[in-house]
Design an enzyme around this catalytic site. Structure first.
Site, PDB file in Angstrom:
ATOM      1  N   THR B  10       0.805  -1.230   0.000  1.00  0.00           N
ATOM      2  CA  THR B  10       0.000   0.000   0.000  1.00  0.00           C
ATOM      3  C   THR B  10       0.835   1.276   0.000  1.00  0.00           C
ATOM      4  OG1 THR B  10      -0.130  -0.145   2.410  1.00  0.00           O
ATOM      5  CG2 THR B  10      -1.949  -1.102   1.175  1.00  0.00           C
ATOM      6  N   VAL B  13       6.332   2.922  -2.524  1.00  0.00           N
ATOM      7  CA  VAL B  13       7.150   2.019  -3.338  1.00  0.00           C
ATOM      8  C   VAL B  13       6.331   0.787  -3.732  1.00  0.00           C
ATOM      9  CG1 VAL B  13       9.224   0.564  -3.380  1.00  0.00           C
ATOM     10  CG2 VAL B  13       9.336   2.862  -2.412  1.00  0.00           C
ATOM     11  N   CYS B 146      18.194   4.718  -2.910  1.00  0.00           N
ATOM     12  CA  CYS B 146      17.843   5.317  -4.202  1.00  0.00           C
ATOM     13  C   CYS B 146      18.910   6.271  -4.727  1.00  0.00           C
ATOM     14  CB  CYS B 146      16.484   5.997  -4.118  1.00  0.00           C
ATOM     15  SG  CYS B 146      16.269   7.077  -2.694  1.00  0.00           S
ATOM     16  N   SER B 175       9.752  12.115  -3.580  1.00  0.00           N
ATOM     17  CA  SER B 175       9.187  10.770  -3.532  1.00  0.00           C
ATOM     18  C   SER B 175      10.120   9.803  -2.827  1.00  0.00           C
ATOM     19  CB  SER B 175       8.870  10.256  -4.940  1.00  0.00           C
ATOM     20  OG  SER B 175      10.032  10.193  -5.727  1.00  0.00           O
ATOM     21  N   GLY B 176      11.377  10.172  -2.688  1.00  0.00           N
ATOM     22  CA  GLY B 176      12.318   9.338  -1.959  1.00  0.00           C
ATOM     23  C   GLY B 176      11.968   9.189  -0.483  1.00  0.00           C
ATOM     24  N   LYS B 201      24.924   6.106   4.138  1.00  0.00           N
ATOM     25  CA  LYS B 201      24.601   5.092   3.128  1.00  0.00           C
ATOM     26  C   LYS B 201      25.325   5.381   1.827  1.00  0.00           C
ATOM     27  CE  LYS B 201      19.875   4.221   4.802  1.00  0.00           C
ATOM     28  NZ  LYS B 201      18.472   4.575   4.556  1.00  0.00           N
ATOM     29  N   ARG B 231      17.406  17.785  -0.125  1.00  0.00           N
ATOM     30  CA  ARG B 231      16.084  17.513  -0.704  1.00  0.00           C
ATOM     31  C   ARG B 231      15.617  18.752  -1.464  1.00  0.00           C
ATOM     32  NH1 ARG B 231      14.073  12.595  -0.577  1.00  0.00           N
ATOM     33  NH2 ARG B 231      14.150  12.444   1.685  1.00  0.00           N
ATOM     34  N   HIS B 238      16.620  11.620  -8.724  1.00  0.00           N
ATOM     35  CA  HIS B 238      17.702  12.096  -7.854  1.00  0.00           C
ATOM     36  C   HIS B 238      18.892  12.497  -8.714  1.00  0.00           C
ATOM     37  CE1 HIS B 238      15.399  10.931  -4.499  1.00  0.00           C
ATOM     38  NE2 HIS B 238      16.101   9.960  -3.990  1.00  0.00           N
ATOM     39  N   THR B 325      12.407   6.116  -7.749  1.00  0.00           N
ATOM     40  CA  THR B 325      11.497   5.025  -7.362  1.00  0.00           C
ATOM     41  C   THR B 325      11.426   3.948  -8.430  1.00  0.00           C
ATOM     42  OG1 THR B 325       9.445   6.011  -8.203  1.00  0.00           O
ATOM     43  CG2 THR B 325      10.108   6.613  -5.959  1.00  0.00           C
TER      44      THR B 325
END
Lengths: 346, 346, 346, 346
Positions: B10, B13, B146, B175-176, B201, B231, B238, B325
């Site tokens: 739901t 992603v 991502c 959206s990330g 990361k 952002r 990205h 995404t």
């Protein structure tokens, strides 16, 4: 009160000059100068106002003068495009005006300072060199490219640690491109990773601005800078990510203390447009942000944050932000003029 | 057709998995799994669709299963939050499922690959190590953060030149952060110069992804990376600014040729989700742009541009962009699953 | 395959024609025509592509022809500015070309239809009147203003209830203004409550489009419309809020059934660019939304929602949305051409 | 100086109260009250500041009190959510506090005014009714929904012409939804044509606000309103398109003169938060615009423009805009409190 004229009064930066000078304790606008197309009209008809609100009724009713008008004010603020500034600013200086210019035309001329007073107020002395060299009674003082402003403000207190090299990635606001400037179809939901001519300026101007006055010229700061300039969907406020290597070991505390205590040289502190704290280091994890920080110090402060070690440079990285049309343009020119008044150069 | 289940169906992603799998030649969605709150409802009622259009009528009518359901499909795509993924993905692998996961929970586990097939398809062999070590019949394959995706895609063809060090500044799409994710009051007319947990990361994952399979683990690439993550008000895509120093002298032509000719190892070329050209170097001055380039190769390509020398790194700088995404999440997981099918690991 | 030429091929709507015609089953682009400035260049050099991706390599390499070129294709799509269209489209029709035009120049000419096939395919018959009146072998068919499109699509199935009056407030996307079009400094974080010339078009065009073919002209629909047009920070998709009074009592079910069952007259259903369901009524509380619904029916559908009684009009109110450069411009022209082919008028 | 407490001090409207009260000539903030989660913390730690800059150091250091604290200040500004306001505001009024509330909880209570002083300062008299009816020494005064504000301000000077009916379409800023409020994934490049509960408020509140004080209650204005409320990607400033029918013939000059000369009843003119000109009619074709006009009168003015005849209503149409968190929320509450002070009700 000192009379001032504004060249290029109808453009975006010209409008910012008008807005910022409203209520200035020393300066009052007595002449508005623009291109042929606007000349002869009332300002309210000639200018498409792009800022909030509008000009005062008094300004709105003023008649716009042509570029070849016989300007009366000794102090002239220039918001002209570089190509026109080249000729007009020279003529103005020759005719005895002191031009505080936002244009890039003379920034790299040897005898012209790129003045950002907190960093280099003493560079204003070059006006005397100009007067001798060109037999002018006036002079030309420029302010930097709008993206150089936060870089120079953040670096000014750090010069003592020896700035050997810096990587800079900018995220620049749309107002930096003037009006009509960036088409909304280009920038909405997008980033444009290129701004024509910007990266060379950002790799050069700070070296002059952070350099040392050496008689009739400036000795550039001996450092190397690498710039990537991008445009983001932000109205005002240029954000720069900086990684820097210092000549000597520096601690986090050293750097923050340098920023916190920085006020710039005399006679800057206390001038009407000098922000009480030129560089504000914010400890929150997510600052500086253009929208939330661009009005710090009435748009004249540089806000810095996120200081962390940079494993690649073997130094530090941080972000800095300043209002591009205030600190990076019109506001800096006004502060420059205040310095000239205070030092007797005007 | 191979049956697939989607965990976390739901969320943002999860929705992208559903959208991308529509019409897939090998895979068909047979189970949708989500949290207790959604379980038992029709998908159309349980999910607030955030992408364009909506799910197909068939998907919309499917009943959402709880996380502890007895999932039938051997192939499972996971769009779970890391905290939940930790437990659920392990149980799934134990129970014989092959989990292609977008979660970060197991990315750094020694026997789990961070698969981006064009760069490291052979890392999929680690699934055999998992099976032996944990006595699983299933397994876990992750895809990267991502933002690591465009970095690794741009660097994969350049490994042969010796990547010694890299400076990376990202401009990441909203959206990330998933849904509801970034409040509009935070990001409109703004840049947020911080994304929690992202920089570590980005400084680590690419080193594993670009590393070499060494029996039961990956030898990380011996390089150092420094990241700044921001952002920006962009929906998808990205963008990363990269400055890199190579072990040996490389020319502009070398680099562009490496990107242009890059297709990745067998069996990647020709797989349904493999883009014909994984890395697209664009020669225009102002590319890549998130909005204009994010759909290149159906969102699976990485678009690179603005290659210039970097005077500070003594190497090169450029920009790279990939759809966060698609290539950076659901699309990459699907390609990973295709590799597993093709290599007999599924 | 039928050869087609595109006039004004380098502009925003011209680009949309090129994008939409890629892979069209009947039409292939053989000539690209633009102003003197572009003529003689390869399309890739002449056009600044504003859509996603780029033109195909074949199109990119085509040489742009000048407006006075001897165009070979019988079918011509025109994306010219109204002022230029006035002359060029007439000459084209005289020279035997059938011009499917997005320009407003001839929309109000008595013998020229404003074709939106689902609503008024039979108006295409006016081409015969043109041929007789002007001794043309060609002809001119226009499509509507981009904002009239959702209004006419939403109203077409409701004509049977007697549309007495309608209040319309539009929220229009920036792509409706072409390129460079709306400056980002004007529209970011803003709404512009005025679009020059738009409101009179919106109060008039729908009355002609919804009118009845009466031999050599159209009898306008006897209704009154009041329009307010605004520009919002949205890329594509014009949203209209409509309050309407009907001649007879109508229920919510009547209205929704009329929309749900609407397919338009023969030969429209089944044409390549005809959406399977021209008007899609969505029952969610918060639809239609430009970004989420503009691609419905490949951008050719009109999405309607939020039907509620209007206490002021004594009728109903609802919102409708259609993609302004697809359904409201290039896509509609292509569908118009398909109708002309199918009815033997081309 | 009069001490004031702020309820709901950490939310978006609470922050606006703090920002606007800084430097107020009559009021000084002495207590900050918020939910259990925030209580006991310093304000700087409890609140995520969403406006520009930050709170003053003094405010930042204040300890946040819980909702059941023994508040000392007689004057209390409430920025509580409606559900909590229901109980807390009643208790406050009972305990002798005068609550100037931005919450909707009591707006429709018969003895509670929805005060917008320029339109209905005399409604404040209802506080006496409350005191008698509930044996309170305090009282409750509400301000309107943020979208009712520009409607009521634009209509107040026009009541004399007999407002028979009005169609209203709003384009509302994201700050109206509070923080975190509207997800950026919902609103970027989009319009959301629905705001829960908003349309009924807009069809009702203005009728009470424009009504007549009749002893112990307000006689609602006898008019009918129809509202459509949409959310647009704008930070601050609600824009409304209005079509109105008057009881008697009115000319353009009549209407503009009514707006231009409007100042509101005594004792409003001259109060610290009363804008010099409450309704500003701008003659430019493209105003009012949220970004350019929201700060008019320090955010307390309503800017109106584009007056034209409406052929459907047989009356007039125009647009109006006001700052939703200043005039439509915190700023109006402060002006309300000033009226209470000036009329001896506090």
């Amino acid at each position: 009160m000192i009379d001032v004229a504004i060249l290029g009064a109808t453009g975006a930066v010209g409008q910012r000059f008008i807005q910022l000078l409203e209520g200035h304790p020393w300066f009052r606008i007595t002449e508005l100068v623009a291109s042929e197309r606007s000349a002869g009209q009332a300002y309210r008809d000639a200018a498409r106002w792009v800022l909030s609100g509008g000009p005062s009724d008094e300004i709105a009713a003023m008649e716009v003068l042509p570029l070849d008008a016989d300007v009366q004010a000794k102090l002239v603020f220039s918001a002209l495009p570089a190509s026109i500034a080249k000729e007009v600013e020279w003529q103005m200086a020759e005719a005895g005006h002191v031009v505080c210019s936002n244009a890039s035309a003379y920034r790299m001329a040897e005898e012209v300072p790129i003045l950002l007073p907190e960093a280099n107020a003493e560079h204003a002395e070059l006006v005397k060199v100009q007067r001798e060299k060109h037999r002018w009674s006036g002079g030309i003082v420029t302010n930097s490219n709008c993206t150089s402003a936060p870089v120079v403000m953040a670096f000014a207190p750090l010069r003592k640690f020896g700035i050997e090299a810096a990587q800079i990635v900018s995220q620049q606001a749309i107002s930096g491109a003037g009006y009509p400037g960036v088409p909304s179809l280009d920038i909405m939901d997008n980033v444009i990773p290129y701004i024509g001519g910007e990266e060379p300026k950002l790799e050069t101007e700070p070296r002059k601005m952070l350099g040392a006055l050496a008689g009739d010229h400036i000795d550039f700061l001996d450092t190397v800078m690498s710039a990537t300039c991008t445009r983001v969907p932000v109205l005002d406020g240029h954000l720069v990510s900086i990684s820097v290597r210092f000549a000597e070991p520096v601690s986090e505390e050293d750097l923050i203390a340098a920023w916190d205590s920085f006020v710039g040289p005399d006679p800057v502190p206390g001038l009407p447009f000098a922000p009480p704290q030129p560089v504000i280091y914010r400890r929150e994890l997510d600052r500086p942000q253009p929208r939330k920080d661009r009005d710090a110090g009435n748009g004249m402060a540089c806000v810095v944050g996120r200081l962390r070690p940079c494993p690649v440079m073997g130094g530090w990285k941080f972000l800095a932000m300043a209002h591009n049309t205030v600190r990076g343009a019109a506001g800096c020119s006004i502060l420059n003029a205040e310095v000239l008044v205070e030092t007797g150069l005007l």
